[in-house]
Design a protein around this motif. Structure first.
Motif, mmCIF file in Angstrom:
data_model
loop_
_atom_site.group_PDB
_atom_site.id
_atom_site.type_symbol
_atom_site.label_atom_id
_atom_site.label_comp_id
_atom_site.label_asym_id
_atom_site.label_seq_id
_atom_site.Cartn_x
_atom_site.Cartn_y
_atom_site.Cartn_z
ATOM 1 N N ILE A 47 0.832 -1.205 0.000
ATOM 2 C CA ILE A 47 0.000 0.000 0.000
ATOM 3 C C ILE A 47 0.868 1.258 0.000
ATOM 4 C CG2 ILE A 47 -1.649 1.350 1.370
ATOM 5 C CD1 ILE A 47 -2.780 -1.420 2.321
ATOM 6 N N VAL A 48 1.867 1.280 0.875
ATOM 7 C CA VAL A 48 2.729 2.470 0.965
ATOM 8 C C VAL A 48 3.580 2.613 -0.299
ATOM 9 C CG1 VAL A 48 4.615 3.520 2.274
ATOM 10 C CG2 VAL A 48 2.681 2.506 3.475
ATOM 11 N N GLY A 49 4.014 1.498 -0.856
ATOM 12 C CA GLY A 49 4.750 1.556 -2.118
ATOM 13 C C GLY A 49 3.900 2.123 -3.239
ATOM 14 N N ARG A 50 2.628 1.737 -3.251
ATOM 15 C CA ARG A 50 1.711 2.279 -4.265
ATOM 16 C C ARG A 50 1.510 3.781 -4.063
ATOM 17 N NH1 ARG A 50 -2.342 -1.415 -6.266
ATOM 18 N NH2 ARG A 50 -0.365 -2.432 -6.678
ATOM 19 N N LEU A 51 1.370 4.216 -2.795
ATOM 20 C CA LEU A 51 1.251 5.658 -2.518
ATOM 21 C C LEU A 51 2.481 6.397 -3.028
ATOM 22 C CD1 LEU A 51 0.022 8.207 -1.219
ATOM 23 C CD2 LEU A 51 1.115 7.491 0.928
ATOM 24 N N TRP A 53 4.451 5.588 -5.512
ATOM 25 C CA TRP A 53 4.394 5.689 -6.964
ATOM 26 C C TRP A 53 3.323 6.659 -7.427
ATOM 27 C CZ3 TRP A 53 8.090 4.949 -10.068
ATOM 28 C CH2 TRP A 53 9.085 4.026 -9.764
ATOM 29 N N ILE A 54 2.181 6.679 -6.768
ATOM 30 C CA ILE A 54 1.148 7.664 -7.108
ATOM 31 C C ILE A 54 1.692 9.070 -6.907
ATOM 32 C CG2 ILE A 54 -1.078 8.634 -6.344
ATOM 33 C CD1 ILE A 54 -1.967 5.708 -5.799
ATOM 34 N N THR A 55 2.415 9.283 -5.812
ATOM 35 C CA THR A 55 3.009 10.597 -5.530
ATOM 36 C C THR A 55 3.964 10.999 -6.646
ATOM 37 O OG1 THR A 55 2.778 10.294 -3.149
ATOM 38 C CG2 THR A 55 4.428 11.884 -3.879
ATOM 39 N N ARG A 56 4.767 10.077 -7.090
ATOM 40 C CA ARG A 56 5.759 10.391 -8.128
ATOM 41 C C ARG A 56 5.114 10.618 -9.494
ATOM 42 N NH1 ARG A 56 10.186 6.052 -5.869
ATOM 43 N NH2 ARG A 56 10.694 7.256 -3.994
ATOM 44 N N PHE A 57 4.152 9.780 -9.860
ATOM 45 C CA PHE A 57 3.447 9.994 -11.126
ATOM 46 C C PHE A 57 2.655 11.303 -11.085
ATOM 47 C CE2 PHE A 57 3.683 5.261 -11.923
ATOM 48 C CZ PHE A 57 4.507 5.369 -13.029
ATOM 49 N N ALA A 58 2.029 11.574 -9.951
ATOM 50 C CA ALA A 58 1.273 12.819 -9.808
ATOM 51 C C ALA A 58 2.197 14.026 -9.942
ATOM 52 C CB ALA A 58 0.536 12.846 -8.474
ATOM 53 N N ALA A 59 3.410 13.921 -9.420
ATOM 54 C CA ALA A 59 4.354 15.035 -9.530
ATOM 55 C C ALA A 59 4.622 15.378 -10.992
ATOM 56 C CB ALA A 59 5.661 14.703 -8.808
ATOM 57 N N VAL A 60 4.823 14.359 -11.812
ATOM 58 C CA VAL A 60 5.051 14.593 -13.244
ATOM 59 C C VAL A 60 3.804 15.210 -13.873
ATOM 60 C CG1 VAL A 60 5.504 13.458 -15.459
ATOM 61 C CG2 VAL A 60 6.772 12.766 -13.406
ATOM 62 N N ALA A 61 2.638 14.666 -13.528
ATOM 63 C CA ALA A 61 1.388 15.207 -14.073
ATOM 64 C C ALA A 61 1.180 16.648 -13.630
ATOM 65 C CB ALA A 61 0.205 14.344 -13.639
ATOM 66 N N PHE A 62 1.453 16.946 -12.353
ATOM 67 C CA PHE A 62 1.273 18.311 -11.853
ATOM 68 C C PHE A 62 2.226 19.281 -12.532
ATOM 69 C CE2 PHE A 62 -0.232 16.403 -7.592
ATOM 70 C CZ PHE A 62 -1.529 16.311 -8.053
ATOM 71 N N GLY A 100 7.215 15.994 -0.034
ATOM 72 C CA GLY A 100 8.355 15.699 0.830
ATOM 73 C C GLY A 100 7.958 14.880 2.043
ATOM 74 N N LEU A 101 6.848 15.241 2.665
ATOM 75 C CA LEU A 101 6.378 14.500 3.842
ATOM 76 C C LEU A 101 6.031 13.056 3.492
ATOM 77 C CD1 LEU A 101 4.140 17.225 5.544
ATOM 78 C CD2 LEU A 101 6.309 16.302 6.409
ATOM 79 N N VAL A 102 5.381 12.862 2.358
ATOM 80 C CA VAL A 102 5.028 11.504 1.930
ATOM 81 C C VAL A 102 6.292 10.693 1.650
ATOM 82 C CG1 VAL A 102 3.965 10.137 0.068
ATOM 83 C CG2 VAL A 102 2.727 12.053 1.081
ATOM 84 N N GLU A 103 7.258 11.285 0.998
ATOM 85 C CA GLU A 103 8.500 10.576 0.705
ATOM 86 C C GLU A 103 9.233 10.189 1.988
ATOM 87 O OE1 GLU A 103 9.900 9.314 -2.073
ATOM 88 O OE2 GLU A 103 8.169 9.914 -3.253
ATOM 89 N N VAL A 104 9.326 11.117 2.942
ATOM 90 C CA VAL A 104 9.999 10.817 4.211
ATOM 91 C C VAL A 104 9.231 9.744 4.973
ATOM 92 C CG1 VAL A 104 10.621 11.756 6.480
ATOM 93 C CG2 VAL A 104 11.142 13.049 4.410
ATOM 94 N N ALA A 105 7.919 9.905 5.087
ATOM 95 C CA ALA A 105 7.097 8.953 5.836
ATOM 96 C C ALA A 105 7.167 7.563 5.223
ATOM 97 C CB ALA A 105 5.647 9.435 5.888
ATOM 98 N N SER A 106 7.017 7.483 3.918
ATOM 99 C CA SER A 106 7.041 6.171 3.277
ATOM 100 C C SER A 106 8.426 5.548 3.373
ATOM 101 C CB SER A 106 6.559 6.254 1.830
ATOM 102 O OG SER A 106 7.362 7.121 1.065
ATOM 103 N N GLY A 107 9.460 6.349 3.291
ATOM 104 C CA GLY A 107 10.817 5.828 3.444
ATOM 105 C C GLY A 107 11.041 5.241 4.828
ATOM 106 N N LYS A 108 10.598 5.959 5.862
ATOM 107 C CA LYS A 108 10.724 5.465 7.235
ATOM 108 C C LYS A 108 9.946 4.173 7.424
ATOM 109 C CE LYS A 108 11.589 9.755 9.762
ATOM 110 N NZ LYS A 108 12.850 9.302 10.353
#
Length: 152
Positions: A47-51, A53-62, A100-108
């Motif tokens: 689930i967190v891995g999918r979040l 990837w969604i964050t990263r794809f959304a960044a490109v789309a945004f 940034g928060l999502v990346e840090v949280a998911s990494g932890k």
């Protein structure tokens, strides 16, 4: 070129709904289960891995859609000197911080799950996920204000 604007807006909003909804779902539904130990490590990692990837794809789309909209609808002066421009800049800042928060949280969380732990990494990630969730709500409010005719 004007036909492209509704497409860009639709893609932008679609990714915003997917992304903010995903951040809120993980923060408010999945993370509490991880804190209690009610979810398996593999499921949590998926689930967190999918979040992530969604964050990263959304960044490109945004970047693509938001960049197009900002370039066609605003000037530097209107972004920095009007209420609507300030809302756009606020959304941009919120997007960067939430990402940034999502990346840090998911990494932890993922690094802890990789070592076979669940509750401790969830506790470590909790403030970052909750911060991202709170700012996601603020981002949605800002978007609502921007979409309100005659506001700002």
């Amino acid at each position: 070129m004007e036909a492209l604007n509704p497409v860009m807006w639709s893609v932008h909003v679609g990714f915003a709904v997917l992304w903010t909804g995903s951040v809120l779902f993980v923060s408010l539904a999945v993370l509490p289960s991880a804190l209690r130990g009610d979810i398996g490590g593999d499921a949590l990692a998926g689930i967190v891995g999918r979040l992530r990837w969604i964050t990263r794809f959304a960044a490109v789309a945004f970047l693509a859609t938001g960049g197009h909209m900002a370039g066609t609808l605003y000037t530097v002066e209107s972004l920095t000197g009007s209420g609507r421009g300030h809302l756009v800049l606020t959304m941009l800042v919120l997007w960067f911080v939430i990402t940034g928060l999502v990346e840090v949280a998911s990494g932890k969380l993922l690094s802890g799950v990789d070592t076979g732990k669940l509750r401790e990494p969830a506790r470590d990630a909790k403030p970052f996920f909750y911060g991202a969730a709170g700012l996601s709500v603020l981002l949605l409010v800002t978007a609502g204000l921007l979409a309100t005719p005659g506001f700002a």
